[in-house]
Write a protein that holds these residues in place. Structure first.
Motif, PDB file in Angstrom:
ATOM      1  N   GLU A 106       0.746   4.165  -2.826  1.00  0.00           N
ATOM      2  CA  GLU A 106       0.588   5.346  -2.347  1.00  0.00           C
ATOM      3  C   GLU A 106       1.301   6.510  -2.838  1.00  0.00           C
ATOM      4  OE1 GLU A 106      -0.908   5.273   1.812  1.00  0.00           O
ATOM      5  OE2 GLU A 106      -3.019   4.654   0.903  1.00  0.00           O
ATOM      6  N   GLY A 153       0.917   9.685  -5.506  1.00  0.00           N
ATOM      7  CA  GLY A 153       1.134  11.054  -5.050  1.00  0.00           C
ATOM      8  C   GLY A 153       0.220  11.268  -3.749  1.00  0.00           C
ATOM      9  N   PHE A 154       0.113  10.243  -3.110  1.00  0.00           N
ATOM     10  CA  PHE A 154      -0.615  10.540  -1.773  1.00  0.00           C
ATOM     11  C   PHE A 154       0.261  10.480  -0.595  1.00  0.00           C
ATOM     12  CE2 PHE A 154      -5.205   8.834  -3.415  1.00  0.00           C
ATOM     13  CZ  PHE A 154      -5.338  10.039  -4.069  1.00  0.00           C
ATOM     14  N   ARG A 155       1.578  10.328  -0.952  1.00  0.00           N
ATOM     15  CA  ARG A 155       2.293   9.912   0.112  1.00  0.00           C
ATOM     16  C   ARG A 155       3.801  10.333  -0.526  1.00  0.00           C
ATOM     17  NH1 ARG A 155       2.016   7.009   4.747  1.00  0.00           N
ATOM     18  NH2 ARG A 155      -0.073   6.629   4.529  1.00  0.00           N
ATOM     19  N   VAL A 185      -7.618   6.039  -9.753  1.00  0.00           N
ATOM     20  CA  VAL A 185      -7.237   5.702  -8.706  1.00  0.00           C
ATOM     21  C   VAL A 185      -8.587   4.936  -8.220  1.00  0.00           C
ATOM     22  CG1 VAL A 185      -6.532   5.941  -6.109  1.00  0.00           C
ATOM     23  CG2 VAL A 185      -5.555   7.252  -7.911  1.00  0.00           C
ATOM     24  N   LEU A 196     -10.414   3.440  -4.969  1.00  0.00           N
ATOM     25  CA  LEU A 196     -10.191   3.618  -3.714  1.00  0.00           C
ATOM     26  C   LEU A 196     -11.074   2.568  -2.951  1.00  0.00           C
ATOM     27  CD1 LEU A 196     -10.368   7.367  -3.553  1.00  0.00           C
ATOM     28  CD2 LEU A 196      -8.233   5.981  -2.867  1.00  0.00           C
ATOM     29  N   THR A 202       1.093  -1.136  -0.166  1.00  0.00           N
ATOM     30  CA  THR A 202       0.137   0.054   0.004  1.00  0.00           C
ATOM     31  C   THR A 202       0.731   1.278  -0.060  1.00  0.00           C
ATOM     32  OG1 THR A 202      -1.575  -1.145   1.090  1.00  0.00           O
ATOM     33  CG2 THR A 202      -1.919   1.211   1.304  1.00  0.00           C
TER      34      THR A 202
END
Lengths: 306, 280
Positions: A61, A65-67, A94, A96, A57
Motif C-alpha cells: 500500500e 501511494g495509498f499509505r 492496482v 484490489l 499489505t
C-alpha cells in the motif's frame, strides 16, 4: 546466515523500476516495518511472502501511494508514491480485492468506462487503454461481458479485478493476494495471464501471496518478509540452496518403501546403490521444497529474535 | 480538465441509467415524491392559517425546495458513505483523475434524479392544487435559484458524507435533517412558529430553498404570509451563497482527507465490520 541473504541480488540503480530503501512504518507505538529494502527491474515478477501481520499489505500500500510511510526512501517509476501525480498513477495497475462495488454495472460497461480515464495517457509505444474486447478475451470474461457485476461468481469477479488492474496497460502492477478463492483451473489461467503480461508488455509485477507454489511458479524473485524486514531475497532455487536443510531420499526395495533424510544425500545414495544395486527401484532425491525453505527461514528468524 | 469532465459526465449518465432501470432505486427516489403528492391531495381546500391562501398551493413549491435540499445534502452523503464502504471510492482513487470523475459523475446522476423527482411532484401537483402561477418571472427565479441550490447543498452533503464511514450510522444525519424540515416552513408556515425556531430555521438552506421555490411558483400576493411580507430574494441569495462558499471551502479539504485514508486494508476492515453486523 540471514545476514548473507539480506543483501539480495543487486539491481543496478539505472534499471530499478521499484526501489525501496530502509522503509519503516510505525502505527502508534507498533513498528510494522523496521527497515525494508529491495529493488525490482523492468519486466520482473516479485513475490512478497511472509506470515500474517508481517507487513506485506502495508508495504504494497505504501508503494501504491495509498499509505504514507513513517520513514525511508521509496521510488516507483521514478517518483515518490507519497507525492506522485495522476500521470504517475496512470502507469500503475492496482488489483484490489473487490467486494461488491459497481454491482449494477455490466462487465463491459465498467471496463470501458475505467479505460476512458487512461485515454489521455496513451503513447505511440503503449496505446492506452487496452481495447475492451481484447481485455475480456485475455481474462476469459468474453461470455460474461454483458452480465451485471453482482451476478458474477467469485472467480469471475477476481478476474474482473485483474482486468481492471491492467486496463490502463500499466508499467508496474501490484497484486495483493490475487488468487485467494480461485479453483485450480482459474489459478492456472491467472498464472498464464501474468506470464503474458510480463512477456508482452514488459510489466513489472509485485504480488503478495500465501501460496508458496504460486510464488515459485510466478516469481522471478521471492522476498520473504518477517518481523517487518526482508529476511530473504532471491529465486526459489537460490533460497533453497542457501538454507541448509535435509534432503529426502525415497526408494523401494523388495516391494517395500523406504524414506531417509540426510543433510548430504550423495554419500548416502552411493552407499545405498553399492549395497543393493539394481534391487533399489523408484529412487527419488528431493531437495528442500520452497515450503521447507520458507518455514525454516521464518522459524530461524523468529527464533533468532527471541 | 475537459477530459475529466467528459469522463465524469459519462459516469453520471451511466449511473443515472442504472437507477432508472432498477426498481429498488426508483422506489427510494420516488417514494418521498409519492408521499408528498398524497399529502397535497389530503390538504384539499385547507388554507394557510389566518388567510384564504390555499395551503396546498403553498406546500407544493415548498416541498420542491425540500426535495432539492435532500437531493443535494442526503443523497450525495449517502452515496459517499456506501461507496466508501464497498470499495467504489478506492477504485476511483486507483484510477488517474478517478476521484474527480467519480464526484462529477455523482453530481450528474443525483442531479438528474433530483430533477426527475421534482417533476414527479410538480406535474401532477399542478392539477391537484389551485393557485400555482408559473410565469416568466418564475422561470427567471429558477434560473438562478436551482444552480445556486446545487452549489449550496452538494459540497455540504459531500462533506457530511466524508465524515461517516459506516452506512448504519446514517440515521445520525437523517434525524436532525427531518427536524429542520419541520421548522423550515415546508409543510406549515414558518410565520406561525415561535421566534427562536424561526431564527434557527433561517440559518439553514432548507427554509430558503422552500421560500425561493414559493416565490417562483406562487402569485406575488402570497408573499404577504412570509416573514417580512416579502419573498426576500436578496436574503435568499445571500444565505445560500454563504453556504455555497462554506461548502466549497470545506468539501475539497474533507474529501481529500477522506481519499487519503482510503486503502485496500481500510476497505477490508469495513467489509469485515459489515459482515459481522449482518450476522448479528
Amino acid at each position: 546466515m540471514t545476514g548473507a541473504l539480506e543483501a539480495g541480488p543487486q539491481v543496478p540503480p539505472a534499471e530499478r523500476v521499484i526501489d525501496v530503501r530502509d522503509l519503516r512504518m510505525r502505527y502508534g507505538t507498533k513498528d510494522v516495518l523496521t527497515g525494508v529494502s529491495f529493488a525490482a527491474r523492468r519486466g520482473e515478477v516479485l513475490a512478497l511472502l511472509g506470515p500474517n501481520g508481517a507487513g506485506k499489505t502495508t508495504t504494497i500500500e505504501i508503494l501504491e501511494g495509498f499509505r504514507v510511510r513513517s520513514s525511508g526512501e521509496v521510488n516507483v517509476l521514478g517518483a515518490d508514491p507519497a507525492g506522485a501525480g495522476e500521470a504517475w498513477r496512470a502507469r500503475l495497475g492496482v488489483v484490489l480485492q473487490s467486494w461488491r462495488d459497481h454491482g449494477k454495472w455490466r462487465v463491459r460497461e465498467l471496463l470501458g468506462h475505467l479505460g476512458m480515464y487512461y485515454r489521455r495517457y496513451s503513447t505511440e509505444a503503449k496505446p492506452r487503454p487496452w481495447p475492451v474486447d481484447d481485455l475480456l478475451d485475455v481474462v476469459g470474461l468474453t461470455a460474461a461481458a454483458e452480465v451485471r457485476i453482482h451476478r458474477l461468481s467469485g472467480g469471475q469477479r477476481r478476474r474482473l479485478d485483474v482486468a481492471i488492474g491492467i486496463v490502463g496497460r500499466p508499467d508496474v502492477l501490484f497484486l495483493d493476494e490475487p488468487t485467494v478463492g480461485f479453483d485450480p483451473e482459474a489459478r492456472r489461467e491467472f498464472h498464464d495471464l501474468v506470464h503474458r503480461l510480463t512477456d508482452v508488455d514488459d510489466t513489472t509485477v509485485l504480488l503478495t501471496t500465501h501460496d508458496l507454489d504460486e510464488a515459485e511458479k510466478l516469481a522471478d524473485r521471492i522476498l520473504v518478509l518477517s518481523g517487518g524486514r526482508i529476511i530473504a531475497d532471491g529465486s526459489a532455487d537460490e533460497l533453497s540452496r542457501r538454507v541448509a536443510g535435509e534432503s529426502e531420499i525415497r526408494w523401494t526395495r523388495d516391494g517395500q518403501r523406504f524414506v531417509h533424510s540426510a543433510a548430504n544425500p550423495t554419500p548416502f545414495v552411493r552407499e545405498l546403490l553399492l549395497q543393493h544395486g539394481d534391487d533399489v527401484t523408484e529412487l527419488e532425491v528431493r531437495r528442500n521444497s520452497l515450503e521447507d525453505t520458507y518455514m525454516r527461514l521464518v522459524h530461524d528468524f523468529e527464533g533468532g529474535r527471541k | 480538465m475537459i477530459e475529466t469532465l467528459r469522463v465524469g459526465f459519462a459516469r453520471g449518465l451511466i449511473e443515472f441509467r442504472h437507477t432508472l432501470t432498477n426498481a429498488q432505486d426508483l422506489w427510494g427516489y420516488f417514494f418521498p415524491s409519492f408521499g408528498l403528492l398524497i399529502t397535497l391531495f389530503f390538504m384539499g381546500d385547507a388554507t394557510v392559517p389566518g388567510t384564504d391562501f390555499s395551503l396546498g398551493a403553498s406546500t407544493l413549491p415548498s416541498s420542491l425546495g425540500m426535495l432539492v435540499a435532500f437531493g443535494g445534502l442526503i443523497t450525495i452523503a449517502q452515496y459517499l458513505i456506501v461507496d466508501r464502504e464497498d470499495g467504489t471510492l478506492l477504485r476511483a482513487k486507483a484510477t488517474p483523475h478517478g476521484m474527480n470523475g467519480y464526484l462529477i459523475g455523482k453530481v450528474v446522476s443525483t442531479g438528474g434524479m433530483t430533477l426527475a423527482s421534482l417533476l414527479i411532484v410538480l406535474v401532477p401537483g399542478i392539477f391537484l392544487v389551485d393557485g400555482i402561477e408559473f410565469d416568466a418571472g418564475g422561470i427567471l427565479t429558477l434560473l438562478w435559484l436551482l444552480p445556486l441550490a446545487v452549489v449550496a447543498t452538494v459540497p455540504i452533503g459531500a462533506s457530511i458524507g466524508s465524515f461517516f464511514d459506516n452506512p448504519r450510522s446514517f440515521g445520525l444525519i437523517m434525524l436532525p435533517l427531518f427536524g429542520l424540515v419541520a421548522i423550515s416552513g415546508i409543510f406549515y408556515p414558518i410565520a406561525a412558529m415561535p421566534g427562536w425556531l424561526q431564527a434557527i430555521a433561517q440559518i439553514f438552506p432548507i427554509y430558503w430553498l422552500g421560500l425561493g421555490m414559493r416565490s417562483a411558483f406562487l402569485p406575488g400576493g402570497f408573499a404577504a404570509v412570509e416573514l417580512g411580507d416579502s419573498w426576500r430574494h436578496f436574503e435568499t441569495f445571500g444565505v445560500l451563497a454563504v453556504w455555497a462558499v462554506a461548502g466549497l471551502l470545506l468539501a475539497p479539504v474533507l474529501l481529500r482527507r477522506m481519499a487519503r485514508r482510503e486503502s485496500g486494508s481500510a476497505v477490508a476492515a469495513r467489509r469485515e465490520r459489515a459482515l459481522n453486523s449482518m450476522v448479528r
